[in-house]
Design a protein around this motif. Sequence first.
Motif, PDB file in Angstrom:
ATOM      1  N   SER A   1       0.823  -1.196   0.000  1.00 28.53           N
ATOM      2  CA  SER A   1       0.000   0.000   0.000  1.00 28.53           C
ATOM      3  C   SER A   1       0.864   1.256   0.000  1.00 28.53           C
ATOM      4  CB  SER A   1      -0.910   0.002   1.229  1.00 28.53           C
ATOM      5  OG  SER A   1      -1.672   1.185   1.281  1.00 28.53           O
ATOM      6  N   ARG A   2       0.581   2.161  -0.920  1.00 26.48           N
ATOM      7  CA  ARG A   2       1.296   3.434  -1.008  1.00 26.48           C
ATOM      8  C   ARG A   2       0.262   4.536  -1.197  1.00 26.48           C
ATOM      9  NH1 ARG A   2       6.108   1.626  -5.218  1.00 26.48           N
ATOM     10  NH2 ARG A   2       7.407   0.503  -3.711  1.00 26.48           N
ATOM     11  N   LYS A   3       0.091   5.342  -0.172  1.00 28.73           N
ATOM     12  CA  LYS A   3      -0.941   6.365  -0.199  1.00 28.73           C
ATOM     13  C   LYS A   3      -0.327   7.750  -0.360  1.00 28.73           C
ATOM     14  CE  LYS A   3      -4.941   8.137   2.372  1.00 28.73           C
ATOM     15  NZ  LYS A   3      -5.816   7.936   3.545  1.00 28.73           N
ATOM     16  N   VAL A   4      -0.862   8.507  -1.303  1.00 33.29           N
ATOM     17  CA  VAL A   4      -0.387   9.862  -1.572  1.00 33.29           C
ATOM     18  C   VAL A   4      -1.567  10.815  -1.500  1.00 33.29           C
ATOM     19  CG1 VAL A   4       0.698  11.408  -3.242  1.00 33.29           C
ATOM     20  CG2 VAL A   4       1.471   9.024  -3.057  1.00 33.29           C
ATOM     21  N   THR A   5      -1.378  11.936  -0.836  1.00 33.61           N
ATOM     22  CA  THR A   5      -2.375  12.996  -0.830  1.00 33.61           C
ATOM     23  C   THR A   5      -1.852  14.160  -1.658  1.00 33.61           C
ATOM     24  OG1 THR A   5      -3.361  12.423   1.313  1.00 33.61           O
ATOM     25  CG2 THR A   5      -3.556  14.714   0.595  1.00 33.61           C
TER      26      THR A   5
ATOM     27  N   ILE B   1      -3.178  19.767   7.635  1.00 32.62           N
ATOM     28  CA  ILE B   1      -2.732  18.516   7.028  1.00 32.62           C
ATOM     29  C   ILE B   1      -1.813  17.733   7.954  1.00 32.62           C
ATOM     30  CG2 ILE B   1      -0.815  19.640   5.799  1.00 32.62           C
ATOM     31  CD1 ILE B   1      -2.935  16.585   4.663  1.00 32.62           C
ATOM     32  N   VAL B   2      -0.949  18.426   8.695  1.00 29.38           N
ATOM     33  CA  VAL B   2      -0.022  17.732   9.594  1.00 29.38           C
ATOM     34  C   VAL B   2      -0.778  17.018  10.705  1.00 29.38           C
ATOM     35  CG1 VAL B   2       1.819  18.076  11.295  1.00 29.38           C
ATOM     36  CG2 VAL B   2       1.939  19.210   9.071  1.00 29.38           C
ATOM     37  N   LYS B   3      -1.899  17.586  11.126  1.00 29.96           N
ATOM     38  CA  LYS B   3      -2.716  16.967  12.176  1.00 29.96           C
ATOM     39  C   LYS B   3      -3.195  15.583  11.755  1.00 29.96           C
ATOM     40  CE  LYS B   3      -6.663  18.938  12.821  1.00 29.96           C
ATOM     41  NZ  LYS B   3      -7.662  19.950  13.280  1.00 29.96           N
ATOM     42  N   HIS B   4      -3.470  15.423  10.471  1.00 31.65           N
ATOM     43  CA  HIS B   4      -4.035  14.155   9.986  1.00 31.65           C
ATOM     44  C   HIS B   4      -3.003  13.253   9.314  1.00 31.65           C
ATOM     45  CE1 HIS B   4      -8.110  15.436  10.917  1.00 31.65           C
ATOM     46  NE2 HIS B   4      -7.846  16.599  10.343  1.00 31.65           N
ATOM     47  N   ALA B   5      -1.868  13.813   8.901  1.00 28.89           N
ATOM     48  CA  ALA B   5      -0.816  13.001   8.267  1.00 28.89           C
ATOM     49  C   ALA B   5       0.530  13.366   8.872  1.00 28.89           C
ATOM     50  CB  ALA B   5      -0.821  13.213   6.757  1.00 28.89           C
ATOM     51  N   PRO B   6       0.713  13.104  10.169  1.00 25.62           N
ATOM     52  CA  PRO B   6       1.936  13.537  10.861  1.00 25.62           C
ATOM     53  C   PRO B   6       3.183  12.756  10.485  1.00 25.62           C
ATOM     54  CG  PRO B   6       0.598  12.189  12.325  1.00 25.62           C
ATOM     55  CD  PRO B   6      -0.212  12.402  11.084  1.00 25.62           C
ATOM     56  N   ASP B   7       3.016  11.593   9.870  1.00 25.05           N
ATOM     57  CA  ASP B   7       4.170  10.738   9.575  1.00 25.05           C
ATOM     58  C   ASP B   7       4.557  10.752   8.097  1.00 25.05           C
ATOM     59  OD1 ASP B   7       4.301   9.863  12.269  1.00 25.05           O
ATOM     60  OD2 ASP B   7       2.698   8.418  11.880  1.00 25.05           O
ATOM     61  N   ALA B   8       3.886  11.571   7.307  1.00 23.49           N
ATOM     62  CA  ALA B   8       4.148  11.607   5.863  1.00 23.49           C
ATOM     63  C   ALA B   8       5.420  12.384   5.554  1.00 23.49           C
ATOM     64  CB  ALA B   8       2.966  12.226   5.132  1.00 23.49           C
ATOM     65  N   ILE B   9       5.949  12.138   4.367  1.00 28.37           N
ATOM     66  CA  ILE B   9       6.992  12.993   3.798  1.00 28.37           C
ATOM     67  C   ILE B   9       6.282  14.018   2.920  1.00 28.37           C
ATOM     68  CG2 ILE B   9       8.980  13.102   2.243  1.00 28.37           C
ATOM     69  CD1 ILE B   9       9.712  10.287   3.164  1.00 28.37           C
ATOM     70  N   TYR B  10       6.647  15.276   3.071  1.00 27.31           N
ATOM     71  CA  TYR B  10       5.956  16.363   2.374  1.00 27.31           C
ATOM     72  C   TYR B  10       6.808  16.899   1.232  1.00 27.31           C
ATOM     73  CZ  TYR B  10       2.293  16.475   5.898  1.00 27.31           C
ATOM     74  OH  TYR B  10       1.225  16.139   6.696  1.00 27.31           O
TER      75      TYR B  10
ATOM     76  N   ASP C   1      -9.240  12.671   5.247  1.00 26.67           N
ATOM     77  CA  ASP C   1      -8.972  11.528   4.359  1.00 26.67           C
ATOM     78  C   ASP C   1      -7.486  11.325   4.094  1.00 26.67           C
ATOM     79  OD1 ASP C   1     -11.723  10.711   3.733  1.00 26.67           O
ATOM     80  OD2 ASP C   1     -11.857  12.671   2.759  1.00 26.67           O
ATOM     81  N   ALA C   2      -6.657  12.276   4.511  1.00 24.62           N
ATOM     82  CA  ALA C   2      -5.208  12.149   4.313  1.00 24.62           C
ATOM     83  C   ALA C   2      -4.571  11.238   5.361  1.00 24.62           C
ATOM     84  CB  ALA C   2      -4.555  13.521   4.363  1.00 24.62           C
ATOM     85  N   LYS C   3      -5.344  10.749   6.296  1.00 22.13           N
ATOM     86  CA  LYS C   3      -4.809   9.876   7.345  1.00 22.13           C
ATOM     87  C   LYS C   3      -4.018   8.714   6.748  1.00 22.13           C
ATOM     88  CE  LYS C   3      -6.245   6.970  11.240  1.00 22.13           C
ATOM     89  NZ  LYS C   3      -7.397   6.404  11.988  1.00 22.13           N
ATOM     90  N   ASP C   4      -2.880   8.437   7.330  1.00 22.35           N
ATOM     91  CA  ASP C   4      -1.997   7.322   6.929  1.00 22.35           C
ATOM     92  C   ASP C   4      -1.325   7.545   5.574  1.00 22.35           C
ATOM     93  OD1 ASP C   4      -2.597   5.902   9.286  1.00 22.35           O
ATOM     94  OD2 ASP C   4      -4.368   4.996   8.349  1.00 22.35           O
ATOM     95  N   SER C   5      -1.300   8.783   5.110  1.00 23.11           N
ATOM     96  CA  SER C   5      -0.591   9.058   3.852  1.00 23.11           C
ATOM     97  C   SER C   5       0.908   8.850   4.034  1.00 23.11           C
ATOM     98  CB  SER C   5      -0.835  10.501   3.395  1.00 23.11           C
ATOM     99  OG  SER C   5      -2.163  10.683   2.991  1.00 23.11           O
ATOM    100  N   ASP C   6       1.532   8.264   3.031  1.00 21.34           N
ATOM    101  CA  ASP C   6       2.989   8.118   3.031  1.00 21.34           C
ATOM    102  C   ASP C   6       3.659   9.381   2.515  1.00 21.34           C
ATOM    103  OD1 ASP C   6       3.230   5.189   3.738  1.00 21.34           O
ATOM    104  OD2 ASP C   6       1.954   5.057   1.959  1.00 21.34           O
TER     105      ASP C   6
END
Length: 315
Positions: free
Chosen positions: A2-6, A105-114, A66-71
């Motif tokens: 699974s690879r999720k992108v917002t 966005i950081v609140k919902h995808a805190p572990d993503a690379i931006y 909906d951005a939760k768990d985005s990579d």
Amino acid sequence: MSRKVTIIGAGSVGSTITYTMAVNGLASEIVMIDVNTERALGEAMDIRQGTPFCSPIQIYAGTYEDAKDSDVVVITSGMPRKAGQSRIDLAQTNVDVIREIAPEIVKHAPDAIYILVSNPVDVLTYTFCKVSGLPENRIIGSGTILDTARLRSRLAEYLSISQKSIHAYVMGEHGDSSFVPWSTARVGSVEILDDKGGFNFTGRIKAKLNPEEIEQYIRTSGGKIIERKGATFYAIAISVCHIVDCLFGSSNRVMTVSSMLHGEYGIDDVCLSIPFIFGPQGICGNVLPAMTEQELEKLQHSADVLKGVIKQVNI
């Protein structure tokens, strides 16, 4: 896997990035977010209806939740550059956009690379570093990766050699103060230019290489495209997708993306492009080619230009 992108911003750049990712199978799930929800819904639907011919992928319009768990999160929001307008003129308007987006966005995808794409990208990358609270290594500006692609494309035309055999970079600001450190430019492992400005190799050379003309071509390409078709989005979309591909890869790559400097070449507290090493964990190092004194001065000048803009905007 699974690879999720917002993708934040469903305009021409954000939509083209989404389309290119879908066609190349770079992600398994893409969320498109835009203040214009109807635009996001329409773009997502249009791209999604072609995906039966691509690798399996979910594409839909959503909200920050909906951005939760985005990579990976790609930010393309902001006012576009108009014909005759410099990237720097956009600074305060788009800094305000980033300041508004970052906490949501950081609140919902805190572990993503931006990945920051909007212009002026170096200033916005710096802003995101300062207001997001995220580790700097997980914040990447698209920087001069597109300028570098334009450089290699132009050199390939001059030298009748595959772009993949040309190793040359554009460094500094993604803007008017960018420059090419020609002393580091190579074809294969050989310097392109000798001490007198001639070629260090033979081949089917179509024209005499003029470094100043090439750098001018790189700096003015974006403006010319905007004059002719109203916006630039294909080349930057391909460039951003290449960054995403590297982030999802198994090994690190070296590219001129924008990130915070901490003493490299004597420069500190500004984001600009030098050859950074990055991969699945984000920025993890850099490669510092030896440059001439004149080239170092150009890099310092580029940093000073950006610092001057940063001082003028409210971050």
